[in-house]
Design a protein around this motif. Sequence first.
Motif, mmCIF file in Angstrom:
data_model
loop_
_atom_site.group_PDB
_atom_site.id
_atom_site.type_symbol
_atom_site.label_atom_id
_atom_site.label_comp_id
_atom_site.label_asym_id
_atom_site.label_seq_id
_atom_site.Cartn_x
_atom_site.Cartn_y
_atom_site.Cartn_z
ATOM 1 N N LEU A 4 9.702 21.623 2.837
ATOM 2 C CA LEU A 4 9.169 22.054 1.540
ATOM 3 C C LEU A 4 7.654 22.180 1.598
ATOM 4 O O LEU A 4 7.054 23.108 1.024
ATOM 5 N N ALA A 5 7.037 21.250 2.300
ATOM 6 C CA ALA A 5 5.583 21.306 2.407
ATOM 7 C C ALA A 5 5.147 22.553 3.165
ATOM 8 O O ALA A 5 4.179 23.234 2.804
ATOM 9 N N VAL A 6 5.909 22.855 4.215
ATOM 10 C CA VAL A 6 5.563 24.055 4.993
ATOM 11 C C VAL A 6 5.747 25.305 4.143
ATOM 12 O O VAL A 6 4.914 26.224 4.135
ATOM 13 N N LEU A 7 6.887 25.334 3.435
ATOM 14 C CA LEU A 7 7.137 26.506 2.575
ATOM 15 C C LEU A 7 6.057 26.644 1.494
ATOM 16 O O LEU A 7 5.597 27.754 1.178
ATOM 17 N N SER A 12 1.624 29.480 -0.620
ATOM 18 C CA SER A 12 0.229 29.417 -1.107
ATOM 19 C C SER A 12 -0.645 30.405 -0.347
ATOM 20 O O SER A 12 -1.501 31.101 -0.924
ATOM 21 N N LEU A 13 -0.410 30.447 0.982
ATOM 22 C CA LEU A 13 -1.192 31.381 1.788
ATOM 23 C C LEU A 13 -0.890 32.822 1.414
ATOM 24 O O LEU A 13 -1.796 33.663 1.289
ATOM 25 N N LEU A 14 0.407 33.109 1.218
ATOM 26 C CA LEU A 14 0.786 34.476 0.823
ATOM 27 C C LEU A 14 0.198 34.828 -0.546
ATOM 28 O O LEU A 14 -0.260 35.952 -0.788
#
Length: 453
Positions: A4-7, A12-14
Amino acid sequence: MRVLAVLFRIFSLLGLLALAALLWMKFDTQTKQQTSFLDEVIDDAYVILQSEKEAQWKDISEKKSAFNDVFDANEQVADGDENLLSIAVDSLRTSEDGIIRNQDYRERLDSVTKEYGPGSLYWDAENLIWKISDGYKLESPAGFRDPFEDDSKFPFKDLKKEDGTVIKGVPRHQRLRTVIGMFYKDRHDKYSEISKLRTMVVERDEELRQFQNMWAREKKLKEDTQDELADTQIKLKGVEADLANEKQERQNEKEAAEQQILVLNTRVGEMETEKQEKVKVHEAELDAINEEHREVLAKKQEEIRQADADGYKRGIEEMLSKQQGGEVAENDITEEVNPFLFKKADVGPPVMNELDVIAVTNQKQISDIGAPTTIARVDSKTGMMLLPFGQERGVAQGTVFTVWKDKREAARIRVQSSREGFLLAYILPRFGEPQKLRPGDSIYIIPELEQSL
């Protein structure tokens, strides 16, 4: 959790990348809009300035200098000569008209001097240019006041009110377009005003030249008049001296004339006295001559009357003798019976046709050829005859007529009295056969001339 943190980090980056892309696209659009706006403004400015027409601007500059030189020279213009300042301003106006009345210039000026209100322009992203909204009609500004100074009515961008209505905004580039158009219009108006002022200066200069020429003429006339006045004063003194001499001579002539008039009046009086004496002598001589003439005339008239009476008496006796069957001795008849008539051959009355007879009858006076008539009454005993015409035919007392009947000389008569409508005549003796005449006979009478004494 790690997933979840990675997603979350990926999303956020996108999101950050998407936001950056959106901001970049918006910035790029604004940049293109500003670039397009600036390009249009720059292009309009150079068209309005007509900077590519260097030769014409140079010509205008030279003619302005020529106009200023003529104005500064302020040379006198004689009557009838052309005004150099007027020629210079006409030449300058012609050159300026080639700039400010150029068709491209006029069309571009009309298109940029507009008021770009709310919703007047929209951005064409495909062609990357600003276009006028469909159905929107641009109007020229009424003056030089900012038409969008009220921010509550004209915000810089669209403003949504609490009630949900939207107030369309007027972006800064539209405001800038409007104010730049005002500058262009003001520049054009200034050119027109300057040209008009030059024309007014020329008109005033022409009037001034007229007054200058008038003043110069008046000055010249004044100087000439003063010179003539000086000459006239000199001549006047000479004339006054001559007049005094002439006056003295006329006075002497008058006195001499008065003396001569006295002498002539005396002579006239003497001549008038002589004239009166001569008139008296002349009148006395005339009276004596008139008296002598009257005596001679009375004597001659008595002789004529006596001869006429004797002839008349013998004629009566002859007619009575013939009527009674007797004869009169030819030896007893002399030429003294009627010595006052011409003797004419028995040639008969003039031969006339009917038209001639009518013409003679209608004449107002009896002519030398005579006229036809009838006997109203005849008395052989008294030797008198009455004819039906008189003064209306010009017959006067003493007129002698020959009476013709049947182309024969029947008698001669002398008019004793003539009235309107009849005449009374007595028959002269020793002529024709008057005893054969009867009342009602058609006769032809011809006037005769008496012999002069």
